[in-house]
Write a protein that holds these residues in place. Structure first.
Motif, PDB file in Angstrom:
ATOM      1  N   ALA A   1     -35.771 -17.502  38.661  1.00  0.00           N
ATOM      2  CA  ALA A   1     -34.420 -16.954  38.793  1.00  0.00           C
ATOM      3  C   ALA A   1     -33.619 -17.750  39.813  1.00  0.00           C
ATOM      4  N   LYS A   2     -32.397 -18.156  39.438  1.00  0.00           N
ATOM      5  CA  LYS A   2     -31.516 -18.832  40.371  1.00  0.00           C
ATOM      6  C   LYS A   2     -30.817 -17.789  41.231  1.00  0.00           C
ATOM      7  N   THR A   3     -30.393 -18.187  42.415  1.00  0.00           N
ATOM      8  CA  THR A   3     -29.732 -17.241  43.304  1.00  0.00           C
ATOM      9  C   THR A   3     -28.367 -17.739  43.707  1.00  0.00           C
ATOM     10  N   LYS A   4     -27.493 -16.798  43.987  1.00  0.00           N
ATOM     11  CA  LYS A   4     -26.187 -17.136  44.522  1.00  0.00           C
ATOM     12  C   LYS A   4     -26.300 -17.315  46.033  1.00  0.00           C
ATOM     13  N   THR A   5     -25.224 -17.737  46.664  1.00  0.00           N
ATOM     14  CA  THR A   5     -25.274 -18.021  48.095  1.00  0.00           C
ATOM     15  C   THR A   5     -25.588 -16.781  48.918  1.00  0.00           C
TER      16      THR A   5
ATOM     17  N   TRP B   1     -46.331 -14.924  39.417  1.00  0.00           N
ATOM     18  CA  TRP B   1     -46.673 -16.125  38.655  1.00  0.00           C
ATOM     19  C   TRP B   1     -45.360 -16.789  38.261  1.00  0.00           C
ATOM     20  N   VAL B   2     -45.054 -17.898  38.887  1.00  0.00           N
ATOM     21  CA  VAL B   2     -43.802 -18.607  38.629  1.00  0.00           C
ATOM     22  C   VAL B   2     -44.018 -19.578  37.477  1.00  0.00           C
ATOM     23  N   ILE B   3     -43.327 -19.330  36.369  1.00  0.00           N
ATOM     24  CA  ILE B   3     -43.434 -20.177  35.187  1.00  0.00           C
ATOM     25  C   ILE B   3     -42.198 -21.057  35.097  1.00  0.00           C
TER      26      ILE B   3
ATOM     27  N   ILE C   1     -51.584 -13.330  34.329  1.00  0.00           N
ATOM     28  CA  ILE C   1     -51.308 -12.319  33.312  1.00  0.00           C
ATOM     29  C   ILE C   1     -49.815 -12.039  33.246  1.00  0.00           C
ATOM     30  N   LEU C   2     -49.303 -11.913  32.038  1.00  0.00           N
ATOM     31  CA  LEU C   2     -47.900 -11.565  31.813  1.00  0.00           C
ATOM     32  C   LEU C   2     -47.792 -10.059  31.633  1.00  0.00           C
ATOM     33  N   LEU C   3     -46.972  -9.430  32.473  1.00  0.00           N
ATOM     34  CA  LEU C   3     -46.804  -7.986  32.418  1.00  0.00           C
ATOM     35  C   LEU C   3     -45.334  -7.628  32.267  1.00  0.00           C
TER      36      LEU C   3
END
Length: 233
Positions: free
Chosen positions: A145-149, A138-140, A111-113
């Protein structure tokens, strides 16, 4: 939307025609796109029918306390949305008891919330109605999301996720880029970066939008022109 992994059959339902149905009781998965929202007039009529008529001041106010609710009009609409979501989820086989302890067969619910308090409250309501349910993100593809170091979330990626979550849950209609920026509170540069990804018709972001029934209309040239996102039925 409902699917069965066993034979890959796919069945589609829609809000307003789900409650109490046994049509999907053997399906092992449910994917919920979009949330049902009753019109404001529905909440007013429901309250007036149960508590008596309301005056102009009550209608014009944004603060209508009732028992434990700060605004009963908003609470009624939100509660009805919760009821419909739980009804939709429990059309599949998770509604069927398979042992003396009241368990069901494994079932997957997607479900998308909305992000923030509204989405968190929906999850808590579902957990309360369905004790023992396991909740995880739920990873689409295209939304991760990318992360910094140092582990901080990349602003561009966070902005993209916010935009897609917003467009996934808005009602049918047209939304200008300027309205979208105002509602989500993102910078003009963040939205511009997002819209540049839509220039590629094969991009995952564009495919994700189409999956939400959202069509992107690029603005024309000249001052005052604006891009528009059209949410279709």
């Amino acid at each position: 939307m409902y699917a069965s992994k066993a034979d890959f059959n796919l069945s589609v339902g829609h809000w307003g025609a789900l409650d109490g149905s046994n049509e999907w009781q053997d399906c092992d998965s449910v994917v919920v796109f979009g949330l049902p929202t009753m019109p404001s007039a529905w909440a007013v009529c429901r309250y007036a029918a149960l508590q008596g008529g309301v005056d102009t001041d009550w209608l014009a106010s944004s603060h209508r306390p009732f028992v434990d609710h700060k605004d009963i009009r908003s609470a009624l609409r939100s509660g009805q949305t919760d009821i419909q979501i739980i009804q939709a989820i429990n059309r599949i086989r998770c509604r069927k008891v398979v042992d003396s302890e009241g368990n069901c067969l494994p079932s997957d619910i997607f479900i998308l919330l909305p992000t923030g308090d509204q989405g968190d409250q929906r999850i808590e309501t579902i957990k309360k109605a369905m004790p023992g349910i396991k909740v995880r993100d739920w990873v689409i593809e295209g939304l991760s999301a990318k992360t910094k170091t140092k582990g901080m979330q990349h602003k561009g990626s966070k902005g993209q996720t916010s935009i897609l979550n917003y467009l996934a849950n808005v009602p049918v209609g047209s939304y200008s880029a300027s309205l979208l920026r105002k509602d989500i509170k993102i910078s003009k540069s963040t939205l511009s970066r997002f819209q540049r990804t839509l220039d590629d018709i094969h991009s995952e972001t564009r495919k994700t939008l189409l999956g939400f029934n959202v069509v992107f209309h690029k603005g024309g040239f000249g001052r005052g022109s604006d891009c528009v996102y059209e949410k279709r039925e």
